[in-house]
Design a protein around this motif. Structure first.
Motif, short mmCIF file in Angstrom:
data_model
loop_
_atom_site.label_atom_id
_atom_site.label_comp_id
_atom_site.label_asym_id
_atom_site.label_seq_id
_atom_site.Cartn_x
_atom_site.Cartn_y
_atom_site.Cartn_z
N ASP A 1 0.82 -1.28 0.23
CA ASP A 1 0.04 -0.05 -0.18
C ASP A 1 0.78 1.09 -0.21
O ASP A 1 0.39 2.42 -0.55
N ARG A 2 1.94 1.25 0.81
CA ARG A 2 2.90 2.21 0.85
C ARG A 2 3.68 2.53 -0.51
O ARG A 2 3.86 3.66 -1.04
N ALA A 3 3.76 1.55 -0.83
CA ALA A 3 4.68 1.51 -2.26
C ALA A 3 3.75 2.10 -3.45
O ALA A 3 4.18 2.96 -4.21
N TYR A 4 2.48 1.76 -3.42
CA TYR A 4 1.51 2.12 -4.27
C TYR A 4 1.29 3.64 -4.32
O TYR A 4 1.40 4.28 -5.13
N GLU A 5 1.23 3.99 -3.02
CA GLU A 5 0.64 5.63 -2.73
C GLU A 5 2.01 6.33 -3.26
O GLU A 5 1.78 7.47 -3.63
N ALA A 6 3.25 5.81 -3.15
CA ALA A 6 4.25 6.78 -3.32
C ALA A 6 4.53 6.64 -5.02
O ALA A 6 4.71 7.79 -5.58
N LEU A 7 4.24 5.66 -5.43
CA LEU A 7 4.43 5.57 -7.00
C LEU A 7 3.32 6.30 -7.71
O LEU A 7 3.76 7.08 -8.57
N ARG A 8 2.32 6.09 -7.04
CA ARG A 8 1.13 6.97 -7.77
C ARG A 8 1.30 8.61 -7.51
O ARG A 8 1.05 9.19 -8.54
N ALA A 9 1.78 9.00 -6.46
CA ALA A 9 2.29 10.28 -6.18
C ALA A 9 3.35 10.87 -7.29
O ALA A 9 3.16 11.77 -7.85
N SER B 1 12.05 -2.16 -5.90
CA SER B 1 12.28 -2.92 -4.61
C SER B 1 13.44 -2.43 -4.01
O SER B 1 13.57 -2.02 -2.85
N GLU B 2 14.54 -2.21 -4.54
CA GLU B 2 15.74 -1.57 -3.99
C GLU B 2 15.49 -0.09 -3.49
O GLU B 2 15.97 0.33 -2.52
N ARG B 3 14.77 0.66 -4.28
CA ARG B 3 14.65 2.06 -3.95
C ARG B 3 13.68 2.01 -2.61
O ARG B 3 13.92 2.90 -1.69
N PHE B 4 12.68 1.30 -2.36
CA PHE B 4 11.95 1.29 -1.26
C PHE B 4 12.42 0.23 -0.14
O PHE B 4 11.75 0.30 1.07
N GLY B 5 13.32 -0.73 -0.54
CA GLY B 5 14.00 -1.39 0.54
C GLY B 5 12.94 -2.60 0.98
O GLY B 5 12.96 -2.86 2.33
N ILE B 6 12.10 -3.05 -0.12
CA ILE B 6 11.13 -3.97 0.56
C ILE B 6 11.49 -5.02 -0.83
O ILE B 6 12.08 -5.04 -1.62
N SER B 7 10.65 -6.29 -0.52
CA SER B 7 10.89 -7.45 -1.60
C SER B 7 9.87 -7.11 -2.71
O SER B 7 9.46 -6.17 -2.85
N ALA C 1 8.64 18.53 -12.57
CA ALA C 1 9.06 19.66 -11.81
C ALA C 1 10.33 19.23 -10.90
O ALA C 1 11.22 19.36 -11.42
N PRO C 2 10.09 18.60 -9.61
CA PRO C 2 11.44 18.06 -8.85
C PRO C 2 11.63 16.77 -9.50
O PRO C 2 10.78 15.95 -9.70
N PRO C 3 13.01 16.45 -9.10
CA PRO C 3 13.49 15.23 -9.44
C PRO C 3 13.01 14.13 -8.77
O PRO C 3 12.82 14.56 -7.51
N LEU C 4 13.09 13.03 -9.14
CA LEU C 4 12.63 11.85 -8.10
C LEU C 4 13.62 11.47 -7.25
O LEU C 4 14.95 11.39 -7.43
N ARG C 5 13.17 11.29 -6.06
CA ARG C 5 14.03 11.23 -4.94
C ARG C 5 14.11 10.00 -4.45
O ARG C 5 13.07 9.27 -4.47
N PRO C 6 15.23 9.42 -3.96
CA PRO C 6 15.01 8.21 -3.39
C PRO C 6 14.08 7.78 -2.04
O PRO C 6 13.96 8.93 -1.28
N ALA C 7 13.28 6.99 -2.18
CA ALA C 7 12.35 6.67 -1.08
C ALA C 7 12.87 6.12 0.12
O ALA C 7 13.83 5.33 0.31
N PRO C 8 12.48 6.51 1.38
CA PRO C 8 12.93 6.04 2.58
C PRO C 8 12.60 4.54 2.67
O PRO C 8 11.44 4.33 1.97
N PRO C 9 13.02 3.72 3.38
CA PRO C 9 12.72 2.19 3.29
C PRO C 9 11.52 1.84 3.86
O PRO C 9 11.12 2.69 5.02
N ALA D 1 7.64 -2.66 6.63
CA ALA D 1 7.45 -4.24 6.42
C ALA D 1 7.40 -4.57 5.15
O ALA D 1 6.92 -4.22 4.31
N ALA D 2 8.51 -5.48 4.78
CA ALA D 2 8.63 -6.28 3.63
C ALA D 2 7.67 -7.41 3.37
O ALA D 2 7.34 -8.10 4.42
N GLY D 3 7.31 -7.39 2.35
CA GLY D 3 6.10 -8.47 1.91
C GLY D 3 6.79 -9.89 1.78
O GLY D 3 7.14 -10.15 0.62
#
Length: 231
Positions: A5-13, A32-38, A218-226, A229-231
């Motif tokens: 859910d968190r990855a979905y919301e971040a990517l959607r934004a 997966s590497e960007r968000f630190g999850i599987s 507009a602003p560049p894509l920033r690395p996401a914080p990990p 909960a990895a799925g």
């Protein structure tokens, strides 16, 4: 909140804000590497984005950010005119006058600010979203609200094309204020007319936006914080 859910919301934004551009590959390994999850929650997030129409499968490239064409924009506005005009009429019929008078006042204050440097455009978009929710609540039609929810996801993406045109943003804020005033006064006819004018001007602004600005984020894509909960 689940990792998917968190990855979905971040990517959607990122897609709506044009930090991820049309045609850009949404690789499972990279995300997966960007968000630190599987990869499993990333795969789930990409499936939801595809169902939303914000991403699409591309042969040989996996999942990519969906394209936005002028034909798409015209089709969105055809539907938007029908839904928004009806929503404005219902809101005027069932409104809380004090609430919409307050929204109109806020929007009128924003008009002058949008002309200046360092404008809080994010604050303006949040105000517009608040007005959308107020119209939905006043209209009290759950079926109309559900139809609007899907449409607005795509319109939010198109709306951000006006970020490079401060004059259009200021005019749009004034138009929103007129709609809010009409709803506050309980005038269904004026609310519908003001909505039609706003939509016509918005569509014209998008159609005349230089194509190069459609692919200039507009602003560049920033690395996401990990994500925890990895799925």
């Amino acid at each position: 909140m689940r990792a998917s859910d968190r990855a979905y919301e971040a990517l959607r934004a990122d897609i709506v804000e044009w930090r991820l551009l049309p045609g850009q590959v949404l690789g499972e390994v990279e995300q997966s590497e960007r968000f630190g999850i599987s990869r499993t929650p990333i795969r789930e997030a990409l499936s939801r984005l595809t169902a939303d129409g914000l991403a699409e499968a591309h042969r040989g490239r996996g999942v990519v950010v969906s394209q936005v064409s002028l034909d798409d924009v015209r089709a969105l506005f055809e539907l938007r005119e029908a839904l928004d005009c009806q929503a404005a009429k219902l809101a005027a019929r069932r409104r809380d006058a004090t609430l919409f008078e307050g929204l109109a006042a806020e929007l009128e204050e924003v008009v002058a600010q949008l002309h200046g440097p360092g404008t809080d455009r994010a604050g303006y978009y949040e105000l517009v979203e608040r007005m959308d929710r107020a119209i939905d609540d006043a209209g009290a039609n759950p079926y109309l609200t559900a139809a609007q929810r899907s449409l607005r996801l795509h319109l939010a993406r198109v709306r951000k094309l006006s970020r490079t045109n401060p004059e259009r943003l200021a005019r749009a804020a004034a138009e929103h204020a007129q709609i809010a005033r009409a709803i506050a006064e309980g005038s269904e006819e004026l609310a519908e007319a003001a909505t039609r004018v706003h939509l016509a001007n918005s569509l014209q602004a998008v159609l005349t936006t230089p194509v190069r600005e459609w692919v200039d984020p507009a602003p560049p894509l920033r690395p996401a914080p990990p994500l925890e909960a990895a799925g």
